[in-house]
Design a protein around this motif. Structure first.
Motif, PDB file in Angstrom:
ATOM      1  N   LEU A   1     -90.207   9.924 -57.506  1.00 55.97           N
ATOM      2  CA  LEU A   1     -88.874  10.073 -58.084  1.00 55.97           C
ATOM      3  C   LEU A   1     -88.535   8.855 -58.941  1.00 55.97           C
ATOM      4  CD1 LEU A   1     -86.188  11.626 -58.259  1.00 55.97           C
ATOM      5  CD2 LEU A   1     -85.451  10.424 -56.187  1.00 55.97           C
ATOM      6  N   TRP A   2     -88.892   7.670 -58.467  1.00 51.49           N
ATOM      7  CA  TRP A   2     -88.712   6.454 -59.260  1.00 51.49           C
ATOM      8  C   TRP A   2     -89.544   6.520 -60.543  1.00 51.49           C
ATOM      9  CZ3 TRP A   2     -86.927   1.850 -60.769  1.00 51.49           C
ATOM     10  CH2 TRP A   2     -87.801   0.971 -61.396  1.00 51.49           C
ATOM     11  N   VAL A   3     -90.799   6.969 -60.419  1.00 51.55           N
ATOM     12  CA  VAL A   3     -91.662   7.069 -61.596  1.00 51.55           C
ATOM     13  C   VAL A   3     -91.048   8.018 -62.621  1.00 51.55           C
ATOM     14  CG1 VAL A   3     -93.936   7.807 -62.415  1.00 51.55           C
ATOM     15  CG2 VAL A   3     -93.736   6.520 -60.274  1.00 51.55           C
ATOM     16  N   MET A   4     -90.501   9.123 -62.141  1.00 54.73           N
ATOM     17  CA  MET A   4     -89.901  10.103 -63.041  1.00 54.73           C
ATOM     18  C   MET A   4     -88.719   9.501 -63.792  1.00 54.73           C
ATOM     19  SD  MET A   4     -88.200  13.798 -62.171  1.00 54.73           S
ATOM     20  CE  MET A   4     -86.803  13.021 -61.342  1.00 54.73           C
ATOM     21  N   VAL A   5     -87.860   8.788 -63.075  1.00 56.80           N
ATOM     22  CA  VAL A   5     -86.667   8.221 -63.703  1.00 56.80           C
ATOM     23  C   VAL A   5     -87.031   7.046 -64.604  1.00 56.80           C
ATOM     24  CG1 VAL A   5     -84.514   6.987 -63.263  1.00 56.80           C
ATOM     25  CG2 VAL A   5     -85.109   8.994 -61.896  1.00 56.80           C
TER      26      VAL A   5
ATOM     27  N   MET B   1     -74.886   5.062 -74.904  1.00 57.89           N
ATOM     28  CA  MET B   1     -75.082   5.172 -73.467  1.00 57.89           C
ATOM     29  C   MET B   1     -76.550   5.147 -73.054  1.00 57.89           C
ATOM     30  SD  MET B   1     -72.178   5.275 -71.982  1.00 57.89           S
ATOM     31  CE  MET B   1     -72.695   5.811 -70.368  1.00 57.89           C
ATOM     32  N   GLU B   2     -77.454   5.091 -74.018  1.00 55.36           N
ATOM     33  CA  GLU B   2     -78.883   5.218 -73.710  1.00 55.36           C
ATOM     34  C   GLU B   2     -79.360   4.184 -72.695  1.00 55.36           C
ATOM     35  OE1 GLU B   2     -83.206   4.657 -75.916  1.00 55.36           O
ATOM     36  OE2 GLU B   2     -81.372   4.803 -77.109  1.00 55.36           O
ATOM     37  N   ARG B   3     -79.218   2.914 -73.019  1.00 51.80           N
ATOM     38  CA  ARG B   3     -79.720   1.862 -72.136  1.00 51.80           C
ATOM     39  C   ARG B   3     -78.901   1.728 -70.859  1.00 51.80           C
ATOM     40  NH1 ARG B   3     -84.877   0.429 -72.119  1.00 51.80           N
ATOM     41  NH2 ARG B   3     -85.195  -1.635 -71.228  1.00 51.80           N
ATOM     42  N   PRO B   4     -77.562   1.794 -70.905  1.00 53.32           N
ATOM     43  CA  PRO B   4     -76.799   1.712 -69.651  1.00 53.32           C
ATOM     44  C   PRO B   4     -77.143   2.817 -68.658  1.00 53.32           C
ATOM     45  CG  PRO B   4     -75.352   1.272 -71.506  1.00 53.32           C
ATOM     46  CD  PRO B   4     -76.664   1.722 -72.089  1.00 53.32           C
ATOM     47  N   VAL B   5     -77.290   4.065 -69.138  1.00 53.15           N
ATOM     48  CA  VAL B   5     -77.636   5.173 -68.238  1.00 53.15           C
ATOM     49  C   VAL B   5     -79.017   4.951 -67.638  1.00 53.15           C
ATOM     50  CG1 VAL B   5     -78.212   7.637 -68.154  1.00 53.15           C
ATOM     51  CG2 VAL B   5     -76.138   6.888 -69.305  1.00 53.15           C
ATOM     52  N   TYR B   6     -79.968   4.552 -68.473  1.00 49.26           N
ATOM     53  CA  TYR B   6     -81.339   4.337 -68.010  1.00 49.26           C
ATOM     54  C   TYR B   6     -81.408   3.244 -66.945  1.00 49.26           C
ATOM     55  CZ  TYR B   6     -86.231   2.861 -68.176  1.00 49.26           C
ATOM     56  OH  TYR B   6     -87.506   2.506 -67.839  1.00 49.26           O
TER      57      TYR B   6
ATOM     58  N   LEU C   1     -80.499   2.696 -59.232  1.00 50.85           N
ATOM     59  CA  LEU C   1     -80.083   3.597 -58.164  1.00 50.85           C
ATOM     60  C   LEU C   1     -81.280   4.150 -57.402  1.00 50.85           C
ATOM     61  CD1 LEU C   1     -77.872   5.275 -56.708  1.00 50.85           C
ATOM     62  CD2 LEU C   1     -78.169   7.002 -58.498  1.00 50.85           C
ATOM     63  N   VAL C   2     -82.274   4.653 -58.141  1.00 52.30           N
ATOM     64  CA  VAL C   2     -83.445   5.250 -57.494  1.00 52.30           C
ATOM     65  C   VAL C   2     -84.284   4.180 -56.798  1.00 52.30           C
ATOM     66  CG1 VAL C   2     -85.539   6.605 -57.879  1.00 52.30           C
ATOM     67  CG2 VAL C   2     -83.453   7.154 -59.125  1.00 52.30           C
ATOM     68  N   MET C   3     -84.320   2.990 -57.358  1.00 52.47           N
ATOM     69  CA  MET C   3     -85.056   1.912 -56.698  1.00 52.47           C
ATOM     70  C   MET C   3     -84.401   1.547 -55.368  1.00 52.47           C
ATOM     71  SD  MET C   3     -86.318  -1.714 -58.275  1.00 52.47           S
ATOM     72  CE  MET C   3     -87.501  -2.723 -57.365  1.00 52.47           C
ATOM     73  N   GLY C   4     -83.070   1.531 -55.343  1.00 52.85           N
ATOM     74  CA  GLY C   4     -82.371   1.286 -54.086  1.00 52.85           C
ATOM     75  C   GLY C   4     -82.631   2.370 -53.065  1.00 52.85           C
ATOM     76  N   LEU C   5     -82.689   3.617 -53.530  1.00 58.09           N
ATOM     77  CA  LEU C   5     -82.956   4.730 -52.615  1.00 58.09           C
ATOM     78  C   LEU C   5     -84.364   4.654 -52.039  1.00 58.09           C
ATOM     79  CD1 LEU C   5     -81.303   7.716 -54.530  1.00 58.09           C
ATOM     80  CD2 LEU C   5     -80.419   6.490 -52.544  1.00 58.09           C
ATOM     81  N   ASN C   6     -85.314   4.117 -52.803  1.00 61.03           N
ATOM     82  CA  ASN C   6     -86.677   3.975 -52.289  1.00 61.03           C
ATOM     83  C   ASN C   6     -86.732   3.048 -51.082  1.00 61.03           C
ATOM     84  OD1 ASN C   6     -89.494   4.865 -53.776  1.00 61.03           O
ATOM     85  ND2 ASN C   6     -87.700   5.166 -55.079  1.00 61.03           N
ATOM     86  N   ALA C   7     -85.887   2.035 -51.073  1.00 58.65           N
ATOM     87  CA  ALA C   7     -85.832   1.149 -49.913  1.00 58.65           C
ATOM     88  C   ALA C   7     -84.969   1.735 -48.805  1.00 58.65           C
ATOM     89  CB  ALA C   7     -85.300  -0.224 -50.322  1.00 58.65           C
ATOM     90  N   ALA C   8     -83.855   2.359 -49.182  1.00 55.07           N
ATOM     91  CA  ALA C   8     -82.914   2.872 -48.182  1.00 55.07           C
ATOM     92  C   ALA C   8     -83.479   4.067 -47.417  1.00 55.07           C
ATOM     93  CB  ALA C   8     -81.608   3.266 -48.860  1.00 55.07           C
ATOM     94  N   LEU C   9     -84.349   4.854 -48.050  1.00 59.84           N
ATOM     95  CA  LEU C   9     -84.879   6.069 -47.423  1.00 59.84           C
ATOM     96  C   LEU C   9     -86.334   5.920 -46.994  1.00 59.84           C
ATOM     97  CD1 LEU C   9     -83.337   8.740 -49.829  1.00 59.84           C
ATOM     98  CD2 LEU C   9     -82.427   7.886 -47.666  1.00 59.84           C
ATOM     99  N   TRP C  10     -86.865   4.725 -47.080  1.00 58.55           N
ATOM    100  CA  TRP C  10     -88.254   4.465 -46.687  1.00 58.55           C
ATOM    101  C   TRP C  10     -88.480   4.801 -45.217  1.00 58.55           C
ATOM    102  CZ3 TRP C  10     -93.101   2.709 -48.104  1.00 58.55           C
ATOM    103  CH2 TRP C  10     -93.873   2.107 -47.103  1.00 58.55           C
ATOM    104  N   ARG C  11     -89.654   5.389 -44.930  1.00 59.66           N
ATOM    105  CA  ARG C  11     -90.059   5.674 -43.551  1.00 59.66           C
ATOM    106  C   ARG C  11     -91.324   4.875 -43.244  1.00 59.66           C
ATOM    107  NH1 ARG C  11     -89.635  12.321 -43.336  1.00 59.66           N
ATOM    108  NH2 ARG C  11     -87.353  12.479 -43.711  1.00 59.66           N
ATOM    109  N   PRO C  12     -91.327   4.068 -42.185  1.00 60.80           N
ATOM    110  CA  PRO C  12     -92.515   3.269 -41.849  1.00 60.80           C
ATOM    111  C   PRO C  12     -93.735   4.149 -41.640  1.00 60.80           C
ATOM    112  CG  PRO C  12     -90.606   2.538 -40.593  1.00 60.80           C
ATOM    113  CD  PRO C  12     -90.197   3.801 -41.272  1.00 60.80           C
ATOM    114  N   VAL C  13     -94.864   3.716 -42.176  1.00 58.02           N
ATOM    115  CA  VAL C  13     -96.105   4.485 -42.035  1.00 58.02           C
ATOM    116  C   VAL C  13     -96.893   4.034 -40.808  1.00 58.02           C
ATOM    117  CG1 VAL C  13     -96.255   4.944 -44.502  1.00 58.02           C
ATOM    118  CG2 VAL C  13     -97.342   2.900 -43.558  1.00 58.02           C
ATOM    119  N   SER C  14     -96.384   3.040 -40.104  1.00 56.93           N
ATOM    120  CA  SER C  14     -97.009   2.586 -38.864  1.00 56.93           C
ATOM    121  C   SER C  14     -95.927   2.008 -37.959  1.00 56.93           C
ATOM    122  CB  SER C  14     -98.074   1.525 -39.159  1.00 56.93           C
ATOM    123  OG  SER C  14     -98.592   0.984 -37.954  1.00 56.93           O
TER     124      SER C  14
END
Length: 336
Positions: free
Chosen positions: A103-107, A127-132, A138-151
């Motif tokens: 999802l991060w890669v896509m955004v 709005m191009e750069r501000p939206v991007y 936002l998505v980078m924060g979600l990657n940490a907030a929704l991370w599930r430990p693999v061990s």
């Protein structure tokens, strides 16, 4: 701060829906009334600037397993299972984390494509750069907030290390943060579009004269983030999995950008700069042991900065992009 962490964990779907609706709304209105969103560009660029710093702070809390009990998500499992029953690698969680990472890669990568921006009506729009930048943080924060430990076999404790064990990792992280956060402040217009709300401004087609220490590598933002990830002295399964995932993406993304640039700019010589890892002389410059070369030697990484940087058509660039006391070195650097 705890409320902010809880919002990241409990409302990720809502956040993404709001962000998608926001982009769709920008697309529709941007086509019919270009320039109407200049005020919104001013506001969103500063929101993205602030949110990126909050996201970076959250990532540090996450990587350090929430040492001060803010209530944030953690890199390692909160409860460590006994050795005889623990799972050294949880495949389902790994697949989930990779999907979240895509999802991060896509955004961050797909949304950066010109065709996508044109389809959304944001190409060369205020709005191009501000939206991007806002969606990326936002998505980078979600990657940490929704991370599930693999061990769930180990959990590292930052306070268990001695001061001597922290010397080298601490120096690397401090220097990397200097580059990363310093880039956000010095080149905020390129990173967040902080002056794109003004009529006639655009960062398209302009080279940015990077000054020290941002001219140590071709991609200072990506490099400094990778350095931080690997400098943390955890090296649990979760730490290695996460760091390897982001490193693989950065290597592929920077290689792709280099191939594209060599195709479109075959005469440029900015490739004398290393992509991600600075030379020994560059490191000595960073810690202050050696002085930086004078501006007269800056031709090694590109031609002289274009005249547009000093003109009023690119408002604010003369201040934020002016050569520092260390001397500026022009470099074509779009990814960071």
């Amino acid at each position: 701060m705890r409320m902010y962490f809880d919002l990241l964990r409990v409302l990720p779907v809502t956040s993404m829906i709001v962000a998608c609706l926001f982009v769709m709304f920008m697309s529709y209105a941007g086509k019919s009334a270009e320039g109407y969103f200049h005020a919104d560009s001013f506001a969103l660029s500063r929101i993205a600037f602030l949110h990126t710093h909050l996201t970076l702070f959250y990532w540090f809390v996450f990587l350090f397993n929430d040492p001060f009990r803010f209530g944030a998500n953690t890199l390692d499992a909160s409860v460590v299972s006994p050795p005889e029953t623990c799972s050294h690698f949880i495949r389902d969680n790994a697949v989930y984390n990779v999907a979240l990472f895509l999802l991060w890669v896509m955004v961050h990568s797909i949304f950066a494509r010109e065709k996508v921006k044109r389809a959304l009506g944001l190409w060369k729009h205020p709005m191009e750069r501000p939206v991007y930048s806002f969606l990326s943080s936002l998505v980078m924060g979600l990657n940490a907030a929704l991370w599930r430990p693999v061990s769930n076999c180990a959990r590292w404790d930052a306070f268990a290390l001695t001061p001597m064990q922290w010397v080298l990792p601490g120096v690397i992280m401090i220097l990397s943060l200097r580059v990363l956060v310093g880039y956000f402040w010095r080149y905020s217009d390129h990173a967040f579009g902080t002056s794109s709300h003004q009529e006639g401004t655009s960062w398209h087609g302009l080279e940015r004269p990077l000054s020290f220490p941002f001219d140590l590598v071709r991609y200072p933002k990506a490099a400094s983030f990778i350095w931080i990830l690997w400098a943390i002295p955890a090296y649990t399964v979760n730490h290695i999995f996460l760091s390897a995932l982001w490193t693989a993406y950065v290597l592929l993304a920077t290689y792709s950008l280099d191939v594209t640039r060599r195709h479109h700019h075959p005469s440029k010589n900015e490739y004398t700069l290393p992509a991600l890892f600075p030379s020994l002389l560059a490191v000595l410059r960073l810690v202050g042991i050696m002085s930086s070369p004078s501006s007269s030697s800056s031709s090694l990484v590109g031609s002289a900065p274009p005249r547009e940087f000093s003109s009023r058509s690119y408002h604010g660039a003369s201040r934020s992009l002016s050569p520092s006391r260390h001397g500026a070195r022009p470099a074509y650097n779009a990814y960071g």
